[in-house]
Design a protein around this motif. Sequence first.
Motif, PDB file in Angstrom:
ATOM      1  N   THR A  13       0.864  -1.171   0.000  1.00  0.00           N
ATOM      2  CA  THR A  13       0.000   0.000   0.000  1.00  0.00           C
ATOM      3  C   THR A  13       0.905   1.226   0.000  1.00  0.00           C
ATOM      4  N   ALA A  24      -4.979   9.636  -7.709  1.00  0.00           N
ATOM      5  CA  ALA A  24      -5.229   8.261  -7.261  1.00  0.00           C
ATOM      6  C   ALA A  24      -6.007   7.458  -8.301  1.00  0.00           C
ATOM      7  N   ASN A  25      -7.044   8.046  -8.867  1.00  0.00           N
ATOM      8  CA  ASN A  25      -7.844   7.321  -9.853  1.00  0.00           C
ATOM      9  C   ASN A  25      -7.055   7.102 -11.145  1.00  0.00           C
ATOM     10  N   ARG A  28      -4.624   4.283 -10.385  1.00  0.00           N
ATOM     11  CA  ARG A  28      -5.403   3.048 -10.299  1.00  0.00           C
ATOM     12  C   ARG A  28      -5.743   2.532 -11.694  1.00  0.00           C
ATOM     13  N   CYS A  40      -5.931  -3.677  -7.699  1.00  0.00           N
ATOM     14  CA  CYS A  40      -5.511  -2.326  -7.386  1.00  0.00           C
ATOM     15  C   CYS A  40      -6.730  -1.507  -7.013  1.00  0.00           C
ATOM     16  N   TYR A  42      -7.887   2.254  -4.437  1.00  0.00           N
ATOM     17  CA  TYR A  42      -7.389   3.340  -3.596  1.00  0.00           C
ATOM     18  C   TYR A  42      -8.470   3.783  -2.630  1.00  0.00           C
ATOM     19  N   ASN A  53      -4.360   6.398  -0.182  1.00  0.00           N
ATOM     20  CA  ASN A  53      -3.673   5.111  -0.078  1.00  0.00           C
ATOM     21  C   ASN A  53      -4.005   4.309  -1.328  1.00  0.00           C
ATOM     22  N   ILE A  54      -2.968   3.835  -2.008  1.00  0.00           N
ATOM     23  CA  ILE A  54      -3.151   3.025  -3.210  1.00  0.00           C
ATOM     24  C   ILE A  54      -2.606   1.634  -2.916  1.00  0.00           C
TER      25      ILE A  54
END
Length: 105
Positions: A13, A24-25, A28, A40, A42, A53-54
């Motif tokens: 993570t 984040a997106n 991802r 995967c 987030y 957090n990813i």
Amino acid sequence: MEHGSLTDPSSATFSLTDEDHTLANSVRFVLNKDPRVVFCGYSIPHPSDNRVNIRAQTTGDSARDVFKDALQDLMVMCQHVRSTFDKAVVDFRVSEPVKQMNIKQ
């Protein structure tokens, strides 16, 4: 900052500060396109917390290396979009010089 298992490098993570859904997106999306990635996702721990957090789980490759590759791929995509946009702006300005003059008046 990275959280993961010391015995299993294929899961980790990654916690990114001062980031939100935008990065984040995107990360991802790129990670999920990678055939080495099993999972995967987030999360944002709290709306007032400027952190994402990813989580990445791979087929066996190091999650850290796969994450780095995804960030590199995302940078290349962004550079391509930017150069394509800049070229389209230049092409438009060259093809429409008279109309642009009328708009500015």
